[in-house]
Write a protein that holds these residues in place. Structure first.
Motif, PDB file in Angstrom:
ATOM      1  N   THR A   1      13.052   4.448  -7.246  1.00 43.14           N
ATOM      2  CA  THR A   1      12.692   3.951  -5.976  1.00 43.14           C
ATOM      3  C   THR A   1      12.950   2.748  -5.339  1.00 43.14           C
ATOM      4  O   THR A   1      13.412   2.487  -4.186  1.00 43.14           O
ATOM      5  CB  THR A   1      10.903   4.093  -5.991  1.00 43.14           C
ATOM      6  OG1 THR A   1      10.441   5.349  -6.373  1.00 43.14           O
ATOM      7  CG2 THR A   1      10.529   3.629  -4.545  1.00 43.14           C
ATOM      8  N   MET A   2      13.063   1.802  -6.380  1.00 43.88           N
ATOM      9  CA  MET A   2      13.512   0.493  -6.046  1.00 43.88           C
ATOM     10  C   MET A   2      15.067   0.356  -5.512  1.00 43.88           C
ATOM     11  O   MET A   2      15.851  -0.159  -4.703  1.00 43.88           O
ATOM     12  CB  MET A   2      13.412  -0.642  -7.267  1.00 43.88           C
ATOM     13  CG  MET A   2      12.004  -1.023  -7.539  1.00 43.88           C
ATOM     14  SD  MET A   2      12.229  -2.159  -8.955  1.00 43.88           S
ATOM     15  CE  MET A   2      10.413  -2.299  -9.084  1.00 43.88           C
ATOM     16  N   THR A   3      16.106   1.297  -6.288  1.00 43.58           N
ATOM     17  CA  THR A   3      17.355   1.712  -6.168  1.00 43.58           C
ATOM     18  C   THR A   3      17.611   2.133  -4.692  1.00 43.58           C
ATOM     19  O   THR A   3      18.353   1.591  -3.827  1.00 43.58           O
ATOM     20  CB  THR A   3      17.814   2.455  -7.166  1.00 43.58           C
ATOM     21  OG1 THR A   3      17.790   1.611  -8.442  1.00 43.58           O
ATOM     22  CG2 THR A   3      19.425   2.590  -6.764  1.00 43.58           C
ATOM     23  N   LEU A   4      16.881   3.406  -4.500  1.00 41.83           N
ATOM     24  CA  LEU A   4      16.981   3.955  -3.332  1.00 41.83           C
ATOM     25  C   LEU A   4      16.465   2.862  -2.132  1.00 41.83           C
ATOM     26  O   LEU A   4      17.111   2.827  -0.975  1.00 41.83           O
ATOM     27  CB  LEU A   4      15.961   5.146  -3.222  1.00 41.83           C
ATOM     28  CG  LEU A   4      15.780   5.746  -1.750  1.00 41.83           C
ATOM     29  CD1 LEU A   4      17.467   6.343  -1.498  1.00 41.83           C
ATOM     30  CD2 LEU A   4      14.994   7.008  -1.806  1.00 41.83           C
ATOM     31  N   PHE A   5      15.368   2.227  -2.118  1.00 41.95           N
ATOM     32  CA  PHE A   5      14.987   1.282  -1.247  1.00 41.95           C
ATOM     33  C   PHE A   5      16.001   0.352  -0.926  1.00 41.95           C
ATOM     34  O   PHE A   5      16.374  -0.313   0.264  1.00 41.95           O
ATOM     35  CB  PHE A   5      13.524   0.631  -1.634  1.00 41.95           C
ATOM     36  CG  PHE A   5      12.876  -0.259  -0.476  1.00 41.95           C
ATOM     37  CD1 PHE A   5      12.108  -0.003   0.517  1.00 41.95           C
ATOM     38  CD2 PHE A   5      13.320  -1.581  -0.770  1.00 41.95           C
ATOM     39  CE1 PHE A   5      11.804  -0.893   1.255  1.00 41.95           C
ATOM     40  CE2 PHE A   5      12.751  -2.701  -0.010  1.00 41.95           C
ATOM     41  CZ  PHE A   5      11.958  -2.080   0.979  1.00 41.95           C
ATOM     42  N   SER A   6      16.639  -0.453  -1.991  1.00 46.25           N
ATOM     43  CA  SER A   6      17.233  -1.584  -1.882  1.00 46.25           C
ATOM     44  C   SER A   6      18.614  -1.173  -1.072  1.00 46.25           C
ATOM     45  O   SER A   6      19.177  -1.961  -0.449  1.00 46.25           O
ATOM     46  CB  SER A   6      17.459  -2.564  -3.247  1.00 46.25           C
ATOM     47  OG  SER A   6      18.065  -1.286  -4.050  1.00 46.25           O
ATOM     48  N   VAL A   7      19.143  -0.071  -1.588  1.00 50.55           N
ATOM     49  CA  VAL A   7      20.697   0.394  -1.027  1.00 50.55           C
ATOM     50  C   VAL A   7      20.351   0.573   0.443  1.00 50.55           C
ATOM     51  O   VAL A   7      21.319   0.327   1.119  1.00 50.55           O
ATOM     52  CB  VAL A   7      20.863   1.536  -1.995  1.00 50.55           C
ATOM     53  CG1 VAL A   7      22.262   2.301  -1.267  1.00 50.55           C
ATOM     54  CG2 VAL A   7      21.448   1.263  -3.387  1.00 50.55           C
ATOM     55  N   VAL A   8      19.427   1.363   0.778  1.00 48.32           N
ATOM     56  CA  VAL A   8      19.122   1.823   2.014  1.00 48.32           C
ATOM     57  C   VAL A   8      18.976   0.561   2.901  1.00 48.32           C
ATOM     58  O   VAL A   8      19.625   0.447   4.232  1.00 48.32           O
ATOM     59  CB  VAL A   8      18.007   2.771   2.205  1.00 48.32           C
ATOM     60  CG1 VAL A   8      17.833   2.929   3.751  1.00 48.32           C
ATOM     61  CG2 VAL A   8      18.302   4.110   1.748  1.00 48.32           C
ATOM     62  N   LEU A   9      18.023  -0.226   2.692  1.00 44.84           N
ATOM     63  CA  LEU A   9      17.694  -1.436   3.065  1.00 44.84           C
ATOM     64  C   LEU A   9      19.022  -2.345   3.250  1.00 44.84           C
ATOM     65  O   LEU A   9      19.065  -3.054   4.540  1.00 44.84           O
ATOM     66  CB  LEU A   9      16.566  -2.262   2.691  1.00 44.84           C
ATOM     67  CG  LEU A   9      16.116  -3.626   3.039  1.00 44.84           C
ATOM     68  CD1 LEU A   9      15.530  -2.924   4.630  1.00 44.84           C
ATOM     69  CD2 LEU A   9      15.023  -4.124   2.436  1.00 44.84           C
ATOM     70  N   SER A  10      19.545  -2.620   2.287  1.00 43.99           N
ATOM     71  CA  SER A  10      20.825  -3.430   2.390  1.00 43.99           C
ATOM     72  C   SER A  10      21.954  -2.963   3.378  1.00 43.99           C
ATOM     73  O   SER A  10      22.691  -3.932   4.254  1.00 43.99           O
ATOM     74  CB  SER A  10      21.504  -3.802   1.113  1.00 43.99           C
ATOM     75  OG  SER A  10      21.903  -2.514   0.559  1.00 43.99           O
ATOM     76  N   VAL A  11      22.034  -1.746   3.604  1.00 37.93           N
ATOM     77  CA  VAL A  11      23.049  -1.046   4.606  1.00 37.93           C
ATOM     78  C   VAL A  11      22.572  -1.268   5.827  1.00 37.93           C
ATOM     79  O   VAL A  11      23.271  -1.695   6.839  1.00 37.93           O
ATOM     80  CB  VAL A  11      23.304   0.192   4.098  1.00 37.93           C
ATOM     81  CG1 VAL A  11      24.327   0.938   5.383  1.00 37.93           C
ATOM     82  CG2 VAL A  11      24.377   0.341   2.592  1.00 37.93           C
TER      83      VAL A  11
END
Length: 299
Positions: free
Chosen positions: A71-81
């Motif tokens: 969940t952290m990975t998905l959230f951080s990748v989507v948010l950063s882009v």
């Protein structure tokens, strides 16, 4: 010279705080935040994914870590882009960019401040999710250890065997390596955000920036395998091409150490240091490249 550097840092910090506030006000990120919190908090309950034969005992702790880190990975990748892709077009549309650059604010300070605001938002989000994950794992670890003690005592296990079992359970709970995995997630997000910043400096479309940034991210996850398969015939050529490609495109497979942490392995400190240095290099490289392109644009 010291006062000149201080003025740069001050401008960057002001822009970063403004960008952070600007992003927090965008309602689209509330959906991502709510989704992440629900996904993490759901581990408090006995859901179907925790009731399979593979998720009994300490395996339930691995399942919780896998869901939480995922969940952290998905959230951080989507948010950063997405967050980075929205910044420059929105400032141009609102004409905020013209006001800032007319003050005048150096373009490097503007870009660095924008990137800093995105990273501040990602960092704050990951800290909150990490706290929630740690709380979930702490509670679940206690429950699993109590269950193991009752079962082992009922079956008459020797104390040495009980202690070994409890040590294995502790290794699957809250550890410093798990915190290192969260730091690695943030470092990867910083690299992805800096890539999106670079793309946004020459892109005229938020959608284009988003697609290209995600494409580079996926390429980075497979570039090592692709290069090994393509350049098996020449060791010298492989080293040269791999070095050039790695200089431009980060090898995100290096972050697969996170998967080992989920399985309960220890993350060596030098591995984390290597990832930190890698993040600093690529974030600095892409930011300087963004500045080089952005400095020639007329607004």
């Amino acid at each position: 010279m010291k006062g000149y550097q201080s003025s740069h840092l001050y401008r960057i910090s002001v822009i970063a705080r403004h960008t952070f506030t600007q992003l927090v006000r965008m309602k689209v990120f509330y959906f991502l935040a709510v989704f992440a919190v629900i996904a993490l908090a759901s581990n408090f309950f006995d859901l179907p994914q925790h009731e399979t034969p593979e998720s009994l005992g300490i395996n339930v702790l691995r399942s919780i870590k896998s869901w939480s880190i995922g969940t952290m990975t998905l959230f951080s990748v989507v948010l950063s882009v997405v967050a980075t892709a929205l910044l420059l077009p929105k400032d141009v549309e609102d004409r905020t960019l013209y006001t800032v650059l007319a003050k005048p604010v150096p373009r490097f300070d503007y870009l660095a401040g924008k990137l800093g605001g995105v990273l501040l938002l990602i960092f704050s989000s990951l800290v909150l999710m990490d706290i929630l994950m740690t709380a979930v794992l702490h509670v679940r670890s206690g429950i699993v250890m109590n269950q193991q003690m009752e079962l082992a005592t009922a079956q008459g296990w020797p104390q040495d065997a009980i202690n070994a079992m409890l040590n294995d359970t502790v290794a699957q709970g809250v550890t410093w390596s798990l915190q290192g995995a969260v730091i690695a997630i943030f470092i990867r997000s910083a690299i992805i955000a800096s890539i999106a910043l670079l793309v946004s400096t020459f892109s005229t479309s938020t959608l284009f920036t988003t697609i290209v940034s995600f494409l580079i991210y996926f390429i980075g996850n497979f570039q090592a395998d692709a290069l090994d398969a393509f350049l098996k015939t020449s060791e010298t050529l492989q080293k040269v091409v791999t070095g050039l490609v790695s200089l431009i495109l980060p090898n995100f497979q290096l972050f697969n150490v996170i998967d080992a942490v989920i399985e309960g392995q220890i993350m060596p400190l030098m591995v984390l240091v290597k990832l930190v240095l890698l993040g600093l290099f690529y974030a600095g490289f892409y930011t300087l490249a963004s500045w080089f392109i952005f400095s020639d644009k007329e607004f």
